[in-house]
Design a protein around this motif. Structure first.
Motif, PDB file in Angstrom:
ATOM      1  N   LEU A  17       0.831  -1.207   0.000  1.00 16.25           N
ATOM      2  CA  LEU A  17       0.000   0.000   0.000  1.00 16.25           C
ATOM      3  C   LEU A  17       0.867   1.260   0.000  1.00 16.25           C
ATOM      4  CD1 LEU A  17      -2.941  -0.955   2.382  1.00 16.25           C
ATOM      5  CD2 LEU A  17      -2.835  -1.064  -0.114  1.00 16.25           C
ATOM      6  N   ARG A  18       2.031   1.204   0.637  1.00 12.97           N
ATOM      7  CA  ARG A  18       2.978   2.320   0.534  1.00 12.97           C
ATOM      8  C   ARG A  18       3.431   2.490  -0.912  1.00 12.97           C
ATOM      9  NH1 ARG A  18       5.972   4.151   4.961  1.00 12.97           N
ATOM     10  NH2 ARG A  18       7.922   4.064   3.799  1.00 12.97           N
ATOM     11  N   ALA A  19       3.683   1.370  -1.571  1.00 11.07           N
ATOM     12  CA  ALA A  19       4.076   1.423  -2.981  1.00 11.07           C
ATOM     13  C   ALA A  19       2.930   1.957  -3.841  1.00 11.07           C
ATOM     14  CB  ALA A  19       4.502   0.036  -3.457  1.00 11.07           C
ATOM     15  N   LEU A  20       1.705   1.571  -3.526  1.00  7.31           N
ATOM     16  CA  LEU A  20       0.543   2.055  -4.272  1.00  7.31           C
ATOM     17  C   LEU A  20       0.414   3.568  -4.156  1.00  7.31           C
ATOM     18  CD1 LEU A  20      -2.106   1.549  -5.848  1.00  7.31           C
ATOM     19  CD2 LEU A  20      -3.223   1.191  -3.637  1.00  7.31           C
ATOM     20  N   GLU A  21       0.605   4.097  -2.966  1.00  8.33           N
ATOM     21  CA  GLU A  21       0.521   5.549  -2.774  1.00  8.33           C
ATOM     22  C   GLU A  21       1.638   6.256  -3.544  1.00  8.33           C
ATOM     23  OE1 GLU A  21      -0.400   9.408  -1.458  1.00  8.33           O
ATOM     24  OE2 GLU A  21      -1.542   7.571  -1.793  1.00  8.33           O
ATOM     25  N   TRP A  22       2.832   5.680  -3.523  1.00  2.00           N
ATOM     26  CA  TRP A  22       3.942   6.279  -4.259  1.00  2.00           C
ATOM     27  C   TRP A  22       3.632   6.268  -5.751  1.00  2.00           C
ATOM     28  CZ3 TRP A  22       7.690   6.278  -7.867  1.00  2.00           C
ATOM     29  CH2 TRP A  22       8.817   7.078  -7.650  1.00  2.00           C
ATOM     30  N   ALA A  23       3.083   5.163  -6.236  1.00  2.00           N
ATOM     31  CA  ALA A  23       2.752   5.050  -7.661  1.00  2.00           C
ATOM     32  C   ALA A  23       1.644   6.024  -8.042  1.00  2.00           C
ATOM     33  CB  ALA A  23       2.334   3.614  -7.982  1.00  2.00           C
ATOM     34  N   ARG A  24       0.674   6.197  -7.153  1.00  2.00           N
ATOM     35  CA  ARG A  24      -0.424   7.134  -7.441  1.00  2.00           C
ATOM     36  C   ARG A  24       0.109   8.546  -7.654  1.00  2.00           C
ATOM     37  NH1 ARG A  24      -3.548  10.890  -4.877  1.00  2.00           N
ATOM     38  NH2 ARG A  24      -2.302  10.679  -2.959  1.00  2.00           N
ATOM     39  N   THR A  25       0.976   8.996  -6.751  1.00  2.00           N
ATOM     40  CA  THR A  25       1.516  10.348  -6.878  1.00  2.00           C
ATOM     41  C   THR A  25       2.455  10.465  -8.074  1.00  2.00           C
ATOM     42  OG1 THR A  25       3.287   9.820  -5.297  1.00  2.00           O
ATOM     43  CG2 THR A  25       1.282  10.794  -4.408  1.00  2.00           C
ATOM     44  N   ALA A  26       3.184   9.379  -8.390  1.00  2.00           N
ATOM     45  CA  ALA A  26       4.058   9.404  -9.562  1.00  2.00           C
ATOM     46  C   ALA A  26       3.243   9.538 -10.839  1.00  2.00           C
ATOM     47  CB  ALA A  26       4.920   8.142  -9.603  1.00  2.00           C
ATOM     48  N   ALA A  27       2.118   8.823 -10.923  1.00  2.00           N
ATOM     49  CA  ALA A  27       1.261   8.921 -12.100  1.00  2.00           C
ATOM     50  C   ALA A  27       0.662  10.317 -12.222  1.00  2.00           C
ATOM     51  CB  ALA A  27       0.158   7.867 -12.032  1.00  2.00           C
ATOM     52  N   LEU A  28       0.297  10.898 -11.096  1.00  2.00           N
ATOM     53  CA  LEU A  28      -0.249  12.256 -11.116  1.00  2.00           C
ATOM     54  C   LEU A  28       0.805  13.257 -11.580  1.00  2.00           C
ATOM     55  CD1 LEU A  28      -2.349  12.295  -7.816  1.00  2.00           C
ATOM     56  CD2 LEU A  28      -3.245  12.539 -10.145  1.00  2.00           C
ATOM     57  N   SER A  29       2.028  13.145 -11.064  1.00  2.00           N
ATOM     58  CA  SER A  29       3.074  14.106 -11.428  1.00  2.00           C
ATOM     59  C   SER A  29       3.467  13.986 -12.893  1.00  2.00           C
ATOM     60  CB  SER A  29       4.300  13.930 -10.524  1.00  2.00           C
ATOM     61  OG  SER A  29       4.930  12.681 -10.777  1.00  2.00           O
ATOM     62  N   ARG A  30       3.376  12.788 -13.446  1.00  2.00           N
ATOM     63  CA  ARG A  30       3.733  12.579 -14.844  1.00  2.00           C
ATOM     64  C   ARG A  30       2.539  12.730 -15.779  1.00  2.00           C
ATOM     65  NH1 ARG A  30       8.461   9.501 -16.409  1.00  2.00           N
ATOM     66  NH2 ARG A  30       9.966   9.380 -14.691  1.00  2.00           N
ATOM     67  N   GLY A  31       1.341  12.888 -15.226  1.00  2.00           N
ATOM     68  CA  GLY A  31       0.155  13.059 -16.051  1.00  2.00           C
ATOM     69  C   GLY A  31      -0.210  11.823 -16.854  1.00  2.00           C
ATOM     70  N   THR A  32       0.007  10.659 -16.272  1.00  2.00           N
ATOM     71  CA  THR A  32      -0.286   9.412 -16.979  1.00  2.00           C
ATOM     72  C   THR A  32      -1.245   8.564 -16.156  1.00  2.00           C
ATOM     73  OG1 THR A  32       0.726   7.534 -18.122  1.00  2.00           O
ATOM     74  CG2 THR A  32       1.633   8.126 -15.968  1.00  2.00           C
ATOM     75  N   GLY A  33      -1.595   7.398 -16.687  1.00  2.00           N
ATOM     76  CA  GLY A  33      -2.532   6.526 -16.002  1.00  2.00           C
ATOM     77  C   GLY A  33      -1.850   5.629 -14.989  1.00  2.00           C
ATOM     78  N   LEU A  34      -2.682   4.949 -14.205  1.00  2.00           N
ATOM     79  CA  LEU A  34      -2.206   4.036 -13.166  1.00  2.00           C
ATOM     80  C   LEU A  34      -2.805   2.662 -13.429  1.00  2.00           C
ATOM     81  CD1 LEU A  34      -0.758   3.496 -10.428  1.00  2.00           C
ATOM     82  CD2 LEU A  34      -2.895   4.172  -9.303  1.00  2.00           C
TER      83      LEU A  34
END
Length: 341
Positions: A17-34
């Motif tokens: 779940l920590r990885a999921l949160e990191w991935a969520r913010t990474a997708a937001l910062s890059r403007g891509t999907g998750l």
């Protein structure tokens, strides 16, 4: 998904779940999907196989997937979601299933926790994380479990998942030691061997820094002959590009390393003119310096292999950093090996 997504590998554990949160913010910062991927438990895989082999229409199509249901609920409670979120339930072993979906989706990165549900509490890095980071065809970001978090008092605004830096890019937040781990606060730290690190590793680091609006801090190590007064564990000093014209008191090996860095980084500075760059040349152990920097860095980026060694073994620096880092680590393969060979 039109643009390469960020894949989050989850299993419902706190680590994932920590990885999921990191991935969520990474997708937001890059403007891509998750793309949220998880491997079905054995009982669900057996049911799916039985239903498929028997072709029994009386068997319900949907089988128990508690991890998928739980993760959907977690994401629904998030303050903001990427523009597109997709879920994939995978079959097979965890490393192989994730390798396959990474090859099919060609993601920007695959993000996973350092340990899963089945990991021993004493292990720093789980077998699945190691296997995926060693063999995946895309960059793999491993987010460590909470027990490995370092105190972040010297990194205002730098959360446990590697948020934006507290100060302006290229400057140290108030109260940080400019020669210690605090000098890396909020940065994307790139471990660079000027002659060997594949170009894909540099591109990933600069793209991530651009997406975060932060600095790339480049750390290289040089060999120093042993001597009775040599101290190799002193804190490193970061140097802005404009300071490289003056050699100052730098030793010859350090000056040569900084010049090699500057030459290697020139095309990246041209491609990413708005990304500030700091350079550091340190004696001795590159892995130890990167682990130290991981205490406050947003992300540490390392290459997976020497580009001319087609081995399934991970390089020693990447392996050591993964084993001991206090924050997220991106292990980047040579995505275009023919160009780096």
């Amino acid at each position: 998904m039109s643009n390469p997504p960020v894949i989050a590998a989850v299993d419902g554990s706190d680590h994932s779940l920590r990885a999921l949160e990191w991935a969520r913010t990474a997708a937001l910062s890059r403007g891509t999907g998750l793309l949220v991927a998880h491997v079905l438990p054995d009982v669900s895989q057996l049911y799916a196989g039985r239903r498929s082999s028997l072709h029994d229409p009386n068997e319900p199509e949907r089988f128990a997937d508690p991890v998928g249901d739980y993760v959907r609920g977690v994401l629904e409670a998030a303050p903001e979601l990427p523009r597109e979120v997709r879920y994939e339930a995978l079959e097979g072993s965890v490393p192989e299933a994730l390798r396959v979906i990474a090859a099919e989706a060609a993601p920007t990165m695959l993000v996973m926790g350092s340990r899963g549900r089945g990991g021993f509490a004493t292990l720093l890095l789980g077998s699945n994380s190691r296997a995926v980071a060693t063999t995946a065809t895309c960059p793999v970001v491993v987010v460590p479990h909470a027990d490995r978090d370092a105190p972040r008092a010297d990194a205002p605004g730098g959360g446990a998942h590697g948020g934006a830096p507290g100060g302006a890019p290229g400057t140290d937040p108030p109260g940080t030691d400019p020669h210690g781990a605090g000098a890396s606060a909020g940065r994307v730290v790139l471990g660079l061997h000027a002659a060997e690190t594949p170009e894909d590793v540099l591109l990933f680091a600069f793209a991530e820094a651009a997406a975060r609006g932060t600095t790339v801090q480049v750390v290289s190590a040089y060999a120093v002959p042993p001597g009775p007064t040599l101290i190799v564990d002193s804190p490193f000093q970061v140097i802005p590009p404009e300071a490289l014209a003056d050699d100052g008191d730098a030793v010859p090996a350090e000056r040569e390393m900084l010049r090699s860095q500057t030459q290697r980084l020139a095309p990246l500075r041209t491609r990413y003119p708005d990304v500030p760059v700091e350079q550091a040349a340190v004696p001795g152990d590159a892995a130890g310096r990167l682990v130290d920097a991981s205490r406050t860095a947003a992300l540490v980026v390392v290459g997976r292999h020497h580009p001319r060694r087609r081995s399934l073994l991970m390089g020693s620096v990447a392996n050591a950093v993964l084993q001991h880092a206090h924050g997220p680590v991106a292990v980047v393969p040579a995505l275009h090996p023919d160009e780096d060979a």
